[in-house]
Design a protein around this motif. Sequence first.
Motif, PDB file in Angstrom:
ATOM      1  N   PHE A 164       7.988  19.401  -5.568  1.00  0.00           N
ATOM      2  CA  PHE A 164       8.131  19.796  -6.975  1.00  0.00           C
ATOM      3  C   PHE A 164       6.774  20.113  -7.602  1.00  0.00           C
ATOM      4  CE2 PHE A 164      12.208  17.491  -6.557  1.00  0.00           C
ATOM      5  CZ  PHE A 164      13.058  18.477  -7.038  1.00  0.00           C
ATOM      6  N   ILE A 165       5.762  19.325  -7.238  1.00  0.00           N
ATOM      7  CA  ILE A 165       4.413  19.584  -7.755  1.00  0.00           C
ATOM      8  C   ILE A 165       3.927  20.958  -7.300  1.00  0.00           C
ATOM      9  CG2 ILE A 165       1.984  18.919  -7.540  1.00  0.00           C
ATOM     10  CD1 ILE A 165       2.932  15.994  -7.495  1.00  0.00           C
ATOM     11  N   LEU A 166       4.108  21.244  -6.011  1.00  0.00           N
ATOM     12  CA  LEU A 166       3.670  22.535  -5.475  1.00  0.00           C
ATOM     13  C   LEU A 166       4.401  23.688  -6.136  1.00  0.00           C
ATOM     14  CD1 LEU A 166       1.913  23.978  -3.373  1.00  0.00           C
ATOM     15  CD2 LEU A 166       3.771  23.717  -1.726  1.00  0.00           C
ATOM     16  N   ARG A 167       5.698  23.513  -6.348  1.00  0.00           N
ATOM     17  CA  ARG A 167       6.470  24.574  -7.005  1.00  0.00           C
ATOM     18  C   ARG A 167       5.969  24.818  -8.424  1.00  0.00           C
ATOM     19  NH1 ARG A 167      12.859  23.852  -7.994  1.00  0.00           N
ATOM     20  NH2 ARG A 167      12.033  22.434  -9.595  1.00  0.00           N
ATOM     21  N   THR A 168       5.667  23.747  -9.136  1.00  0.00           N
ATOM     22  CA  THR A 168       5.158  23.878 -10.500  1.00  0.00           C
ATOM     23  C   THR A 168       3.778  24.513 -10.517  1.00  0.00           C
ATOM     24  OG1 THR A 168       6.404  21.921 -11.193  1.00  0.00           O
ATOM     25  CG2 THR A 168       4.576  22.617 -12.596  1.00  0.00           C
ATOM     26  N   VAL A 169       2.916  24.099  -9.581  1.00  0.00           N
ATOM     27  CA  VAL A 169       1.558  24.631  -9.528  1.00  0.00           C
ATOM     28  C   VAL A 169       1.561  26.120  -9.220  1.00  0.00           C
ATOM     29  CG1 VAL A 169      -0.577  24.587  -8.171  1.00  0.00           C
ATOM     30  CG2 VAL A 169       0.449  22.438  -8.934  1.00  0.00           C
ATOM     31  N   LEU A 170       2.408  26.536  -8.287  1.00  0.00           N
ATOM     32  CA  LEU A 170       2.460  27.945  -7.908  1.00  0.00           C
ATOM     33  C   LEU A 170       3.050  28.823  -9.001  1.00  0.00           C
ATOM     34  CD1 LEU A 170       3.580  27.667  -4.166  1.00  0.00           C
ATOM     35  CD2 LEU A 170       1.290  28.111  -5.068  1.00  0.00           C
TER      36      LEU A 170
ATOM     37  N   GLU B 293       0.838  -1.203   0.000  1.00  0.00           N
ATOM     38  CA  GLU B 293       0.000   0.000   0.000  1.00  0.00           C
ATOM     39  C   GLU B 293       0.869   1.246   0.000  1.00  0.00           C
ATOM     40  OE1 GLU B 293      -4.098   1.628   2.006  1.00  0.00           O
ATOM     41  OE2 GLU B 293      -3.016  -0.002   2.986  1.00  0.00           O
ATOM     42  N   SER B 294       1.910   1.242   0.841  1.00  0.00           N
ATOM     43  CA  SER B 294       2.830   2.372   0.874  1.00  0.00           C
ATOM     44  C   SER B 294       3.507   2.558  -0.470  1.00  0.00           C
ATOM     45  CB  SER B 294       3.885   2.132   1.968  1.00  0.00           C
ATOM     46  OG  SER B 294       4.840   3.169   1.998  1.00  0.00           O
ATOM     47  N   GLY B 295       3.892   1.457  -1.121  1.00  0.00           N
ATOM     48  CA  GLY B 295       4.545   1.542  -2.422  1.00  0.00           C
ATOM     49  C   GLY B 295       3.628   2.085  -3.501  1.00  0.00           C
ATOM     50  N   PHE B 296       2.366   1.708  -3.470  1.00  0.00           N
ATOM     51  CA  PHE B 296       1.427   2.217  -4.476  1.00  0.00           C
ATOM     52  C   PHE B 296       1.115   3.695  -4.244  1.00  0.00           C
ATOM     53  CE2 PHE B 296       0.091  -2.384  -4.919  1.00  0.00           C
ATOM     54  CZ  PHE B 296       0.734  -2.538  -6.136  1.00  0.00           C
ATOM     55  N   PHE B 297       1.143   4.152  -2.990  1.00  0.00           N
ATOM     56  CA  PHE B 297       1.014   5.588  -2.738  1.00  0.00           C
ATOM     57  C   PHE B 297       2.160   6.345  -3.406  1.00  0.00           C
ATOM     58  CE2 PHE B 297      -1.546   4.795   1.343  1.00  0.00           C
ATOM     59  CZ  PHE B 297      -2.729   5.072   0.709  1.00  0.00           C
ATOM     60  N   LEU B 298       3.375   5.781  -3.283  1.00  0.00           N
ATOM     61  CA  LEU B 298       4.529   6.416  -3.912  1.00  0.00           C
ATOM     62  C   LEU B 298       4.391   6.401  -5.429  1.00  0.00           C
ATOM     63  CD1 LEU B 298       7.345   7.646  -3.935  1.00  0.00           C
ATOM     64  CD2 LEU B 298       8.296   5.335  -3.663  1.00  0.00           C
ATOM     65  N   ALA B 299       3.935   5.294  -5.990  1.00  0.00           N
ATOM     66  CA  ALA B 299       3.745   5.207  -7.441  1.00  0.00           C
ATOM     67  C   ALA B 299       2.738   6.242  -7.922  1.00  0.00           C
ATOM     68  CB  ALA B 299       3.281   3.796  -7.816  1.00  0.00           C
ATOM     69  N   MET B 300       1.670   6.448  -7.156  1.00  0.00           N
ATOM     70  CA  MET B 300       0.662   7.436  -7.534  1.00  0.00           C
ATOM     71  C   MET B 300       1.218   8.853  -7.422  1.00  0.00           C
ATOM     72  SD  MET B 300      -2.582   5.562  -5.695  1.00  0.00           S
ATOM     73  CE  MET B 300      -3.875   6.647  -6.317  1.00  0.00           C
ATOM     74  N   ALA B 301       2.087   9.082  -6.432  1.00  0.00           N
ATOM     75  CA  ALA B 301       2.726  10.399  -6.312  1.00  0.00           C
ATOM     76  C   ALA B 301       3.650  10.644  -7.501  1.00  0.00           C
ATOM     77  CB  ALA B 301       3.510  10.476  -5.004  1.00  0.00           C
ATOM     78  N   PHE B 302       4.359   9.606  -7.936  1.00  0.00           N
ATOM     79  CA  PHE B 302       5.231   9.728  -9.108  1.00  0.00           C
ATOM     80  C   PHE B 302       4.412  10.044 -10.354  1.00  0.00           C
ATOM     81  CE2 PHE B 302       7.424   7.561 -12.712  1.00  0.00           C
ATOM     82  CZ  PHE B 302       8.533   8.404 -12.788  1.00  0.00           C
ATOM     83  N   ASP B 303       3.268   9.397 -10.485  1.00  0.00           N
ATOM     84  CA  ASP B 303       2.380   9.670 -11.614  1.00  0.00           C
ATOM     85  C   ASP B 303       1.930  11.121 -11.618  1.00  0.00           C
ATOM     86  OD1 ASP B 303       0.245   9.125 -13.712  1.00  0.00           O
ATOM     87  OD2 ASP B 303      -1.008   9.620 -11.966  1.00  0.00           O
ATOM     88  N   ARG B 304       1.529  11.639 -10.453  1.00  0.00           N
ATOM     89  CA  ARG B 304       1.088  13.033 -10.381  1.00  0.00           C
ATOM     90  C   ARG B 304       2.242  13.991 -10.670  1.00  0.00           C
ATOM     91  NH1 ARG B 304      -3.038  13.848 -12.137  1.00  0.00           N
ATOM     92  NH2 ARG B 304      -2.395  11.906 -13.125  1.00  0.00           N
ATOM     93  N   TYR B 305       3.448  13.619 -10.235  1.00  0.00           N
ATOM     94  CA  TYR B 305       4.621  14.467 -10.511  1.00  0.00           C
ATOM     95  C   TYR B 305       4.862  14.585 -12.015  1.00  0.00           C
ATOM     96  CZ  TYR B 305       9.563  15.459 -11.281  1.00  0.00           C
ATOM     97  OH  TYR B 305      10.739  15.974 -11.755  1.00  0.00           O
ATOM     98  N   ILE B 306       4.830  13.449 -12.724  1.00  0.00           N
ATOM     99  CA  ILE B 306       5.049  13.482 -14.169  1.00  0.00           C
ATOM    100  C   ILE B 306       3.913  14.232 -14.865  1.00  0.00           C
ATOM    101  CG2 ILE B 306       5.282  12.086 -16.251  1.00  0.00           C
ATOM    102  CD1 ILE B 306       7.680  11.925 -14.418  1.00  0.00           C
ATOM    103  N   ALA B 307       2.664  13.979 -14.415  1.00  0.00           N
ATOM    104  CA  ALA B 307       1.510  14.588 -15.071  1.00  0.00           C
ATOM    105  C   ALA B 307       1.507  16.101 -14.948  1.00  0.00           C
ATOM    106  CB  ALA B 307       0.219  14.018 -14.480  1.00  0.00           C
ATOM    107  N   ILE B 308       1.992  16.643 -13.841  1.00  0.00           N
ATOM    108  CA  ILE B 308       1.944  18.084 -13.605  1.00  0.00           C
ATOM    109  C   ILE B 308       3.254  18.772 -13.975  1.00  0.00           C
ATOM    110  CG2 ILE B 308       1.751  19.850 -11.794  1.00  0.00           C
ATOM    111  CD1 ILE B 308      -0.275  18.052 -10.413  1.00  0.00           C
TER     112      ILE B 308
END
Length: 325
Positions: A233-239, A124-139
């Motif tokens: 990194f996501i927050l920096r890009t969003v801002l 479960e912890s690993g899939f949370f990280l995978a989803m965070a990586f997906d959001r990082y690439i997407a944004i």
Amino acid sequence: MTRSIRDITLVMPVLNNTNVNPVAFILIGIPGLESVQCWISIPFSVMYLMALLGNCTILFIIRTEPSLHEPMYLFLSMLAATDLILSTSTLPKMLAIFWFNAGDIAFDACLIQMFFIHSFTAMESGFFLAMAFDRYIAICNPLRHSLILTNPVISKIGFLVVLRAVIFFSPHPFLVKKLSYCQTNVIHHTYCEFMAVMKLACEDTFSSKAYSLTVASLIGSFDLLSTAVSYVFILRTVLSLPSKEASLKAFSTCSSHICVILVFYTTAVFTFLTHRFGHNVAPQIHITVANIYLLVPPMLNPIIYGVRTKKIRQRVFKMFYYKTI
């Protein structure tokens, strides 16, 4: 209808002055709250039913809706499957203890439950990280999102998450099995948790406990730190986006993920710190939080993603709308 702890001890094999592997362990539930466990079972059973319904719905929707065959939703389906197995490995036995005082669990069954709990928590912890990586690439790199996270890459990431958990937590059952036990086979817990079983051994278990805590802390720390860095990194890009509306839209895609991560890691950190430092924490508090750690995220994950994710929300409404016509 139920047996008291005194009745249970009468049928236990006598382990005093012997060093053996017991045929079975006896789970007593939440120490100090035995008299109210029947009432405690009500919210726990509701959480389990919601976890089953929610995660099965998520899996069905993603499986049957081609537009959801994207990295974010594929990782979400992996998380939903993990939540189903994780909650099912503990809740049915827990409810049997609460309702019927049926705490007897075979030695090998205890080892299997232990492996499932610890390995699927790591998944479960690993899939949370995978989803965070997906959001990082997407944004942060949206033009290359579909090129980086192809279906083969997603499959490899899912396989590596599962493989990591299996490799690092497979030793747990063997560490328990090689020990000899004395005095009692009563586990003061609602499930076969590694540290709770270790307390029953009549040998020095320092190295086994150190291994378990080290593996859990390293995996948890790596996943949490990597997820946090991704969101920095996501927050920096969003801002840095020129439009406030665009910033809100981009960050809204991550809000549901942040919510479930906070729930999961808050209870996980408390449980870990209790094992490491919280010797004065009341057992009923520790075990209750340990149960919340395994039950609340599987219940909340589909609810949060269902409410916060527009495509899933629309698909759920569409599914139930057609059923009512």
